[in-house]
Each structure stands twice: as C-alpha cells, then as structure tokens.
Scaffold this active site. Structure first.
Site, PDB file in Angstrom:
ATOM      1  N   GLU A  20      -2.777 -27.202  24.124  1.00 37.49           N
ATOM      2  CA  GLU A  20      -1.438 -26.955  24.669  1.00 37.49           C
ATOM      3  C   GLU A  20      -1.545 -26.888  26.187  1.00 37.49           C
ATOM      4  OE1 GLU A  20       1.787 -27.093  24.857  1.00 37.49           O
ATOM      5  OE2 GLU A  20       2.274 -25.787  23.168  1.00 37.49           O
ATOM      6  N   ASN A 153       9.144 -22.545  24.200  1.00 36.99           N
ATOM      7  CA  ASN A 153       8.253 -23.598  24.685  1.00 36.99           C
ATOM      8  C   ASN A 153       8.862 -24.293  25.882  1.00 36.99           C
ATOM      9  OD1 ASN A 153       5.587 -24.211  23.453  1.00 36.99           O
ATOM     10  ND2 ASN A 153       6.743 -24.097  21.535  1.00 36.99           N
ATOM     11  N   ASP A 201       8.421 -29.111  21.547  1.00 36.37           N
ATOM     12  CA  ASP A 201       7.305 -28.279  21.996  1.00 36.37           C
ATOM     13  C   ASP A 201       7.182 -28.425  23.510  1.00 36.37           C
ATOM     14  OD1 ASP A 201       4.826 -26.847  22.153  1.00 36.37           O
ATOM     15  OD2 ASP A 201       4.346 -27.413  20.115  1.00 36.37           O
TER      16      ASP A 201
END
Length: 290
Positions: A20, A153, A201
């Site tokens: 991420e 996010n 995301d």
C-alpha cells in the site's frame, strides 16, 4: 469509456501481504506492507529488488518524507501519527485512535501540496462509521477533519490543494471536498461510486487533474475526469490492487497489490505492477515543505 490496452507487467517482485501507499520519492518507489509494519523501497535501477528500510511492531499504513531530513518519515502507524528516524524509532505526535470504542488502526496517508500530512483510519471489524480522516500540520498538531466513514483510503489532492479526494472503501464511494487555506473542509460531495464490484482504494491525481483509483477486489484501475466521468479502465492480472503512483516522467503507472485473504495460487498478488500510460504526476510532497 476506454479500456486501456497496455498490459500490466511485474515491475518489482514481491510477496507482500498488504502492499500500500505507493509514492515516488527521490527517484525511487516507496511503499509499505501494512500488517507487517514494513517500509520498503525499490530503486529504478533495472534490478528493481524491494529493500526494507525499516520495520515497526505496529501496522504501518503510509509514510511521507520529512522536509530537509533525509531518511526521516512521517507515518500513519498503529493508532496514530509518528515521526520515524532512519532506524525506525517512532516519535508519536498523537494517537487519536488509541481509545476508540472498537479496535482501529491508521490506514493510507499522503502529504498535500502545502506539506500537511493527511491520513485515514479504519476499524478492524468493519464497524460502520468508525473511521476518520486526520490532518497533521507542519507544527506537529493533529486534527480530526472528517468522521463517520468506515475504511478511509486515499487521500489525494489537486495541484492547488483546493480539492481533496478521499474514499470510503466500505461504502464504495469517493468523496470530493473543497478546502479553505488552512485545510478545513468547506463542502463535500459524492464524486464517484464504484458499482461494478470492488472498492475504491489508493488514488492519485495526475498533472491534468484526472483521478486514478485502484479498485480493490475487482482487479482494475479506474481513471476519472475532473467532472466525475469514468473515462478509462485498466485491467490487472490480480484482484487486489491497493495503491497507484504515477512517475513524474516517462509515462509509468506503478501499482501495489496484496495477497491478503487470497487462497490457493495467488499468482502475481503482492508484487508491484507497471502499466505504460499517457500521464505523469509530481513526486511525493514532503511533510513541512514550504
């Protein structure tokens, strides 16, 4: 809407559980493996081998470089915001989720063009409305900016920092907020909603103002025009893309992925992918940058 035809290739091998927070910093890719608490880099040197920079004993959601202090980072980690030294020692600025009603951790984060660090939180058990968005100002003060979301996010910003994009992944919604000069929201609207499966995301804004979004669970990246129109879909060879990073030059989109929750053969899940695109974006902004 266009379907992007350039294939996604493996840019850096990896078996990351939950990659991420992809950011371009000083000519290299910086990203995290959240649940392992790892900060990683991949140099653009042809070998592209991930190297661990540091490791925390709490989840590490995202980092940004600290202006004028090479090797130092501001991080969304554990239940709060910390400054990290090169050896990974944290100096906690605040832990706003330490005493939340349900167990909660920090998630994705990024600096805006004014050098303020923004980061979201999320409940481990998916309790609706338990996530928040925080802003850390250059003086180290931490402020809750938005609440009532679940899995926060993004965030991502336009070049003038007047507009903030932030996703509530659990709701499948990307919000767009107008900000005043101090970074306080003055309005919020639904910018886009992911309806074809999956959840929005990590995201980034390119140099023309288009928003690029990794769609977790659907194996694609979406690109939106500033008016909210979905104008391109990029298919990927793995179902869980987590964040996107546009390189400042050369037309490359780098995408972190995850193998978390997948069973059986996971293929390229956990690797960093690359797609040739007709877009660029600035390198990551540093915390406290003037």
């Amino acid at each position: 809407m266009n379907r992007h035809e350039s294939p996604a290739d493996i840019w850096a091998d990896g078996d990351h559980e939950l990659g991420e927070g992809a950011r371009w910093v000083d000519g290299r890719l910086i990203y995290v493996d959240i649940l392992a608490g790892r900060l990683l880099e991949v140099s653009d040197d042809g070998r592209r081998t991930p190297r661990e920079l540091l490791r925390l004993d709490v989840p590490l959601g995202a980092v940004a470089p600290v202006y004028g202090r090479p090797g130092h980072w501001i991080a969304a980690a554990g239940t709060g915001i910390a400054l990290l030294t090169p050896d990974g020692r944290p100096e906690w600025l605040a832990r706003p989720e330490e005493h939340s009603p349900v167990p909660t951790r920090m998630n994705d984060g990024v600096c805006d063009p004014h050098g303020r660090f923004w980061a979201g939180s999320m409940p481990y058990d998916g309790t609706l409305g338990a996530g928040s968005l925080y802003r850390t100002d250059p003086d180290g003060s931490v402020h809750r900016v938005l609440d009532g979301m679940t899995i926060v996010n993004g965030p991502a910003f336009t070049a003038d920092a007047d507009l903030l994009y932030v996703a509530d992944s659990a709701a499948g919604v990307i919000h767009r907020c107008t900000l005043d000069k101090d970074g306080n929201p003055t309005g919020r609207e639904e910018f886009a909603r992911v309806t074809a499966g999956g959840s929005p995301d990590g995201m980034t804004v390119d140099d023309t103002g288009r928003l690029w979004v990794a769609v977790w669970g659907h194996g694609v990246v979406h690109r939106y025009r500033p008016d909210g129109t979905l104008d391109a879909t990029i298919p990927l060879p793995t179902p869980q893309p987590t964040s996107v990073c546009l390189v400042p030059e050369g037309g490359r989109l780098l995408i972190t992925t995850a193998r978390h929750g997948l069973t059986g053969s996971t293929g390229v899940a956990g690797a960093v992918l690359a797609v040739t695109v007709d877009a660029t974006a600035p390198a990551a902004r540093a915390f406290g940058a003037p």
